[in-house]
Write an enzyme that holds these catalytic residues in place. Structure first.
Site, PDB file in Angstrom:
ATOM      1  N   GLU A 273     120.115  22.955  18.703  1.00  0.00           N
ATOM      2  CA  GLU A 273     120.395  22.061  17.585  1.00  0.00           C
ATOM      3  C   GLU A 273     119.189  21.174  17.281  1.00  0.00           C
ATOM      4  OE1 GLU A 273     123.612  18.471  16.564  1.00  0.00           O
ATOM      5  OE2 GLU A 273     123.265  19.131  18.617  1.00  0.00           O
ATOM      6  N   LYS A 337     126.723  22.260   9.671  1.00  0.00           N
ATOM      7  CA  LYS A 337     127.752  21.740  10.560  1.00  0.00           C
ATOM      8  C   LYS A 337     128.869  21.085   9.760  1.00  0.00           C
ATOM      9  CE  LYS A 337     128.338  18.660  14.561  1.00  0.00           C
ATOM     10  NZ  LYS A 337     127.671  17.674  15.439  1.00  0.00           N
ATOM     11  N   CYS A 386     126.779  21.741  18.215  1.00  0.00           N
ATOM     12  CA  CYS A 386     127.118  20.617  19.092  1.00  0.00           C
ATOM     13  C   CYS A 386     128.595  20.644  19.467  1.00  0.00           C
ATOM     14  CB  CYS A 386     126.715  19.303  18.436  1.00  0.00           C
ATOM     15  SG  CYS A 386     126.846  17.860  19.525  1.00  0.00           S
TER      16      CYS A 386
END
Length: 512
Positions: A273, A337, A386
């Site tokens: 990430e 995301k 994440c």
């Protein structure tokens, strides 16, 4: 056990609350990475005994809250590390953040405590506690955008064998069984023998699932790149090129190692990430340099920030993204995301809070949610950036992918329990969905699991390097992958109804 019961029953007033707090803290030791599961045989029965002596539902609520506060205070201590990365600006949060968060999280233990207090002693109280505990887990995974961290079923993630039941009942089902079994010492020898039989049954089920040979892996070599970049150095201007060069050099090493160790397979290089200090989707020069590190048949899957630009060439919106690009430096796919971290990627109640924890004036935007991301020459992947991986039943979209891809920046949490706990949830998602999972983490722990949660490769926490692994084949759809949270929800409802019905029946017998 009788001595323990007498001792706990003697605790009253503030001593009972302190004891409940201590029992909750003790229960946290069963979580990764310690996995001291036997402590639950003391912590959860101890809570039940304290609830049995509570004189009112309000007192039971306080006991449950104290237990939850202690449980989360120890289990989430590692969040302090994320504040220390900007200690000069956020130093005042260090003594407040985790205690206040744990105090809030402790509220989720109030309903289980009150419902268990209302139930009759014995097996009805145990069943109600187990069912209500998982009910609270469901709420915790949804309320205020959700934070289903360290669910009770996570205690079994030290190996693939004990978590195979998640393929049917998910992590919430494992939580249900765990709470109930931990309380069997209160119910006598027969109950304990029955609990051991249930454990043996889960073990046999796990062995049966793991006995089957996995299908041959795909002709793909995954190259996990772990740059091990400290969070406090990540966005410094003078650090950008050194960090970029580190990832480029590790990628070249990985591609070369893949050609030697697995000739004939396609190398797929995975960066964690926000690994790129440059906006790859928006920076042709950075893409050209990154593409030069790829072999002719290679593919780069890189975590990066992506921006949308206004007419004055200022960023109007940022995205935490994954981009796919080949040796021609062309971006072939982008995932943004969807499940953002409050206070980390956006500010809740923007404009109303007197502080701003995140830097800059632009919040991150949210993507569309779980998707099957098409990748050239590869099975579709479900990207999870994440903590998107911690949401059971919410990691796959309408189309079933061929694998799960989790990229994360656990550098926020230093060398602590946090990255281990994060990894544990990733393993559970692989078992639940029957899909292999590849995980690239900035400072670790990077790993690859097959569709039954068996570890194929790993890079330890705090190390710089690469890990090579074949891309395991997808398993058959599991019952959980087809029905999702419906199965553990039904089991939870059954536990609650049976426990409450048993309480009513015992109350009637007591009055006749």
């Amino acid at each position: 056990m009788q001595r323990l019961i007498r001792h706990l029953e003697s605790r009253a007033g503030w001593r009972a609350l302190v004891t409940a707090f201590g029992l909750g803290a003790l229960a946290s030791l069963a979580m990764p990475p310690i996995h001291a599961i036997p402590v639950l045989l003391l912590a959860l029965p101890g809570l039940v005994i304290l609830l049995g002596k509570a004189e009112s539902w309000k007192r039971a609520a306080l006991l449950g809250w104290a237990f939850g506060w202690g449980h989360h205070l120890i289990g989430l201590y590692w969040i302090t590390y994320s504040i220390l990365t900007e200690a000069e600006r956020l130093w005042w949060l260090v003594p407040l953040a985790v205690p206040l968060l744990a105090l809030w999280m402790g509220i989720y233990s109030v309903i289980p405590a009150v419902l268990a207090w209302k139930a009759r002693p014995g097996w009805p109280r145990v069943m109600v506690l187990a069912g209500a505990w998982v009910l609270a887990e469901f709420v915790r995974g949804w309320a205020f955008t959700g934070f289903p961290w360290n669910l009770m079923g996570s205690v079994w993630t030290f190996s693939a064998l004990p978590v195979q039941g998640a393929a049917w009942i998910g992590v919430h089902g494992l939580s249900l069984v765990t709470v109930a079994l931990a309380c069997t010492p209160l119910l006598g020898r027969r109950a304990m023998a029955g609990g051991l039989a249930v454990l043996a049954g889960f073990g046999a089920f796990g062995l049966a699932r793991l006995w089957h040979v996995e299908p041959e892996p795909l002709p793909v070599t995954l190259v996990l790149v772990q740059g091990n970049v400290a969070q406090e150095a990540k966005w410094r201007e003078e650090s950008r090129w050194p960090i970029f060069r580190r990832y480029l050099e590790l990628s070249r090493q990985g591609a070369e190692a893949a050609s030697q160790e697995a000739p004939g397979t396609r190398p797929v290089i995975i960066w964690p990430e926000t690994a790129s200090p440059f906006l790859l989707a928006d920076d042709p020069e950075a893409r050209r340099i990154a593409a030069a590190a790829l072999p002719p048949d290679g593919l780069l899957l890189a975590g990066t920030v992506r921006a949308e630009w206004g007419p004055d060439r200022r960023a109007t919106k940022l995205f935490n993204s994954l981009v796919a690009m080949g040796p021609d430096a062309t971006v072939s796919a982008v995932y943004d995301k969807a499940h953002l971290v409050p206070f980390g990627e956006y500010m809740p109640l923007s404009g109303l809070l007197p502080i701003r924890v995140i830097r800059g004036g632009v919040d991150f935007g949210a993507g569309p949610g779980p998707v099957a991301m098409s990748l050239p020459g590869l099975p579709a992947a479900s990207p999870l950036i994440c903590y998107e991986v911690i949401f059971s039943g919410a990691v796959v979209g309408k189309e079933r992918p061929g694998w799960l891809l989790n990229i994360t920046n656990d550098a926020w949490f230093g060398i602590s329990a946090g990255p281990h706990q994060h990894l544990a949830t990733a393993r559970l998602r692989a078992v639940e969905e029957g899909l292999p999972l590849a995980r690239a983490a900035q400072t670790g722990i990077s790993a690859v699991f097959d569709s039954r949660g068996r570890e194929v490769a790993r890079l330890p926490l705090g190390e710089t390097g690469i890990a090579l692994a074949p891309l395991p084949a997808a398993g058959r759809p599991t019952p959980f992958s087809q029905l999702g949270l419906a199965i553990p929800a039904i089991l939870t409802a059954v536990f609650l109804m049976v426990g409450l019905a048993g309480s009513v029946r015992q109350a009637k017998l007591a009055t006749t």
